[in-house]
Scaffold this motif. Structure first.
Motif, short mmCIF file in Angstrom:
data_model
loop_
_atom_site.label_atom_id
_atom_site.label_comp_id
_atom_site.label_asym_id
_atom_site.label_seq_id
_atom_site.Cartn_x
_atom_site.Cartn_y
_atom_site.Cartn_z
N SER A 290 54.76 35.38 100.55
CA SER A 290 55.97 35.84 99.89
C SER A 290 57.16 35.08 100.47
O SER A 290 57.00 34.25 101.37
CB SER A 290 56.15 37.35 100.08
N ARG A 302 63.67 43.82 97.98
CA ARG A 302 62.57 43.13 97.28
C ARG A 302 61.34 43.03 98.16
O ARG A 302 60.22 43.36 97.74
CB ARG A 302 63.03 41.74 96.85
N GLU A 306 57.62 44.85 97.74
CA GLU A 306 56.35 44.12 97.74
C GLU A 306 55.39 44.67 98.79
O GLU A 306 54.20 44.88 98.52
CB GLU A 306 56.60 42.63 97.99
#
Length: 321
Positions: A290, A302, A306
């Motif tokens: 990521s 964010r 995730e």
């Protein structure tokens, strides 16, 4: 009627841990508990200072000085100026508002109150919705051996600015410490356990080293997701890369995987470290790539989303099976 929130327990140090905590706390479906590092604690001017716990509190209470990543915003240093005029050693930068918290903490400790209770009450006073927990109520302190001898962590980190090479680490009081019941309960009851992108050696290791904490983590039903503090073999902030290299450990995401082998199920790494995925997988951790750099509130939310979705999905699959 609102949906039930998922219980997420985060193990965290200071700046990097606080960013992860802010991201998770922003998720509407998460009830967050943060087990913070207390081995950086020390006494200054007769007051007990808890740098990592305070950084977590100030960040989650939205009063942190965001330019430097620690301390209180809109801060003054008149008390420190007076101490300096009186000849006191003032290399540990403590602001006036910060002094107020340290006075309160020390007063409560002198009255015999549990450090865990003090941390809880301070967090509530600062409007923190998450639970800030201590891994132990006992005194644990990191010591750093350099070529010049042993230093306290704050002497190494602040006074010496991490310049000396680290030859050895020790955690005074760790073997005798007892786990705080609130920390054990947060681990046991968690739907997801996250290890923040904090220094594995001096932020996470002292938490894991409290007798009973690692055993509780291994026994927990929740998935354990660690987030690497490394991006392309370098840390965003702090001395973790230099410390790990000096102590003969891999100073990259694979070194983090080696640290958490047998404990974490998944390691979230940056896209820049995708080439290490095979090595990480061989150590028994599932690598997930990521963008792990957290500069803004949106970045934090964010990445937290995730991590939460990743861990909770796997926990749910295993529970259903």
């Amino acid at each position: 009627m609102s949906a039930q929130k998922h219980k997420v327990t985060l193990l965290a140090g200071g700046v990097g841990g606080a960013k992860m905590a802010e991201g998770l706390a922003a998720l509407p479906d998460v009830a967050l508990s943060v087990i913070g590092n207390v081995a950086d604690d020390d006494e200054f001017h007769g007051l007990w200072v808890s740098p990592d716990i305070d950084t977590l509190t100030y960040s989650l209470g939205d009063v942190i000085d965001r330019n430097q990543g620690w301390g209180v915003a809109d801060e003054g240093h008149r008390a420190l100026e007076t101490l300096n005029k009186l000849g006191a050693d003032t290399w540990m930068s403590l602001g006036d508002r910060d002094f107020g918290l340290h006075i309160y903490r020390t007063m409560r400790r002198l009255q015999g109150d549990r450090p865990s209770d003090i941390a809880r009450d301070v967090a509530r006073a600062f409007g923190v919705g998450a639970e800030i927990l201590l891994p132990t109520d006992n005194k644990v302190q990191t010591r750093v051996r350099t070529d010049a001898g042993w230093l306290s962590f704050q002497e190494y980190f602040v006074r010496e600015r991490c310049a000396p090479d680290v030859r050895e680490l020790a955690f005074d009081g760790l073997a005798q410490a007892r786990p705080a019941p609130e920390a054990l309960a947060a681990i046991r009851q968690a739907d997801l356990i996250v290890i923040a992108p904090s220094n594995p050696l001096v932020s996470i290791a002292p938490i894991l080293g409290v007798p009973g904490i690692t055993a509780a983590l291994r026994a927990a039903r929740a998935q354990k997701v660690a987030v690497s503090p490394f991006i392309g073999g370098k840390v965003v902030k702090g001395p973790a890369d230099r410390m790990m290299a000096a102590l003969g450990e891999r100073a990259d995401a694979a070194g983090v995987a080696a640290r958490y082998r047998g404990l974490a199920d998944t390691l979230v790494i940056d896209h820049a470290d995708a080439g290490l995925s095979g090595e990480i997988r061989a150590m028994g951790l599932a690598p997930v790539c990521s963008d792990i750099l957290m500069k803004t509130r949106d970045d934090k939310a964010r990445l937290a989303r995730e991590v939460a979705d990743l861990g909770l999905a796997r926990t749910n699959r295993e529970t259903a099976a």
